[in-house]
Design a protein around this motif. Structure first.
Motif, short mmCIF file in Angstrom:
data_model
loop_
_atom_site.label_atom_id
_atom_site.label_comp_id
_atom_site.label_asym_id
_atom_site.label_seq_id
_atom_site.Cartn_x
_atom_site.Cartn_y
_atom_site.Cartn_z
N GLY A 75 10.54 6.63 1.56
CA GLY A 75 9.68 7.79 1.34
C GLY A 75 10.20 8.67 0.23
N THR A 76 9.27 9.30 -0.46
CA THR A 76 9.64 10.23 -1.52
C THR A 76 8.81 11.50 -1.38
OG1 THR A 76 9.98 10.48 -3.91
CG2 THR A 76 8.00 9.30 -3.24
N GLN A 77 9.48 12.62 -1.43
CA GLN A 77 8.81 13.92 -1.30
C GLN A 77 8.14 14.27 -2.62
OE1 GLN A 77 8.52 16.34 1.34
NE2 GLN A 77 7.10 17.27 -0.13
N VAL A 78 6.87 14.62 -2.55
CA VAL A 78 6.14 15.11 -3.71
C VAL A 78 5.58 16.49 -3.37
CG1 VAL A 78 4.22 14.78 -5.28
CG2 VAL A 78 5.55 12.80 -4.51
N THR A 79 5.88 17.45 -4.19
CA THR A 79 5.38 18.80 -4.01
C THR A 79 4.44 19.14 -5.16
OG1 THR A 79 7.40 19.48 -2.87
CG2 THR A 79 6.04 21.24 -3.80
N VAL A 80 3.28 19.67 -4.80
CA VAL A 80 2.32 20.11 -5.82
C VAL A 80 2.37 21.63 -5.88
CG1 VAL A 80 -0.07 20.15 -6.55
CG2 VAL A 80 0.87 18.11 -5.41
N ALA B 39 3.29 16.08 0.12
CA ALA B 39 3.54 15.15 1.24
C ALA B 39 4.75 14.29 0.92
CB ALA B 39 2.32 14.25 1.46
N VAL B 40 5.19 13.58 1.95
CA VAL B 40 6.11 12.47 1.74
C VAL B 40 5.25 11.22 1.55
CG1 VAL B 40 7.98 11.08 2.67
CG2 VAL B 40 7.91 13.54 3.12
N TYR B 41 5.49 10.53 0.46
CA TYR B 41 4.71 9.34 0.13
C TYR B 41 5.56 8.10 0.39
CZ TYR B 41 1.10 12.22 -1.99
OH TYR B 41 0.07 13.12 -2.19
N TYR B 42 4.97 7.16 1.12
CA TYR B 42 5.65 5.91 1.46
C TYR B 42 4.90 4.73 0.86
CZ TYR B 42 7.73 8.67 5.28
OH TYR B 42 8.39 9.63 6.02
N CYS B 43 5.66 3.76 0.38
CA CYS B 43 5.03 2.47 0.07
C CYS B 43 5.36 1.51 1.22
CB CYS B 43 5.45 1.93 -1.29
SG CYS B 43 7.21 1.66 -1.59
N VAL B 44 4.40 0.62 1.49
CA VAL B 44 4.51 -0.24 2.66
C VAL B 44 4.01 -1.63 2.34
CG1 VAL B 44 4.19 1.67 4.27
CG2 VAL B 44 2.20 0.37 3.52
N ARG B 45 4.48 -2.59 3.14
CA ARG B 45 3.89 -3.92 3.14
C ARG B 45 2.99 -4.01 4.36
NH1 ARG B 45 6.86 -9.78 3.64
NH2 ARG B 45 6.76 -9.27 5.88
N GLN B 46 1.79 -4.48 4.14
CA GLN B 46 0.79 -4.54 5.20
C GLN B 46 0.35 -5.96 5.44
OE1 GLN B 46 -2.42 -1.70 4.73
NE2 GLN B 46 -3.84 -2.93 5.95
N LEU B 47 0.33 -6.34 6.72
CA LEU B 47 -0.20 -7.64 7.12
C LEU B 47 -1.25 -7.37 8.18
CD1 LEU B 47 -0.22 -10.72 7.07
CD2 LEU B 47 1.59 -10.66 8.81
N LYS B 48 -2.48 -7.59 7.83
CA LYS B 48 -3.62 -7.22 8.68
C LYS B 48 -3.46 -5.74 9.04
CE LYS B 48 -4.32 -11.93 10.19
NZ LYS B 48 -4.44 -12.89 11.32
N GLY B 49 -3.34 -5.40 10.26
CA GLY B 49 -3.27 -3.99 10.62
C GLY B 49 -1.87 -3.44 10.78
N GLY C 23 0.78 -1.23 0.00
CA GLY C 23 0.00 0.00 0.00
C GLY C 23 0.81 1.28 0.00
N TRP C 24 0.05 2.36 0.09
CA TRP C 24 0.62 3.70 0.10
C TRP C 24 0.10 4.48 1.30
CZ3 TRP C 24 4.42 5.02 -3.25
CH2 TRP C 24 4.59 4.20 -4.38
N ILE C 25 1.03 5.14 1.95
CA ILE C 25 0.74 6.01 3.08
C ILE C 25 1.47 7.32 2.81
CG2 ILE C 25 1.20 6.39 5.53
CD1 ILE C 25 0.90 3.38 5.95
N ARG C 26 0.85 8.42 3.19
CA ARG C 26 1.53 9.70 3.00
C ARG C 26 1.52 10.51 4.28
NH1 ARG C 26 -2.47 13.59 -0.68
NH2 ARG C 26 -3.78 14.28 1.07
N GLN C 27 2.42 11.49 4.35
CA GLN C 27 2.48 12.39 5.49
C GLN C 27 2.67 13.81 5.00
OE1 GLN C 27 5.47 11.65 8.55
NE2 GLN C 27 4.08 12.55 10.05
#
Length: 118
Positions: free
Chosen positions: A111-116, A93-103, A37-41
């Motif tokens: 993480g990669t910084q994306v500026t709009v 935001a900083v965008y992260y890709c993650v591996r998720q197992l249940k919660g 998945g993807w999570i951002r901050q």
């Protein structure tokens, strides 16, 4: 050792589409039970879960992003992708890709910084 690495443009103009890639090594993105998945901050804010693509290819999105986000994959390249349409400056935001197992998120990319901005 599982490793995830994000890549994509660091700058996107408003109203355009943000596209990010996550390269996965050390595991298969079709391993049963896992989701990717993807999570951002955003700056000054907490983490925001955006969505996942499960081992079987099914996708789940956060209601906040559901109308603008899609997650897909290329199993032959062990990659999965984020696409966010109609971006606005608040998508910076900083965008992260993650591996998720249940919660739990047990592996993260750096993480990669994306500026709009225009």
């Amino acid at each position: 050792q599982v490793r995830l690495q994000e890549s994509g443009p660091g700058l996107v103009k408003p109203s355009q589409t943000l596209s990010l890639t996550c390269d996965v090594s050390g595991d298969s993105i079709t391993t049963s039970g896992y989701a990717w998945g993807w999570i951002r901050q955003p700056p000054g804010k907490g983490l925001e879960w955006m969505g996942v693509i499960a081992y079987d290819g099914s996708t789940f999105y956060a209601p906040l992003f559901e109308s603008r986000v899609s997650i897909s994959r290329d199993t032959s390249k062990s990659q999965f992708f984020l696409r966010l349409t109609s971006v606005i400056p608040e998508d910076t935001a900083v965008y992260y890709c993650v591996r998720q197992l249940k919660g739990d998120y047990d592996y993260w990319g750096q993480g990669t910084q994306v500026t709009v901005s225009s």
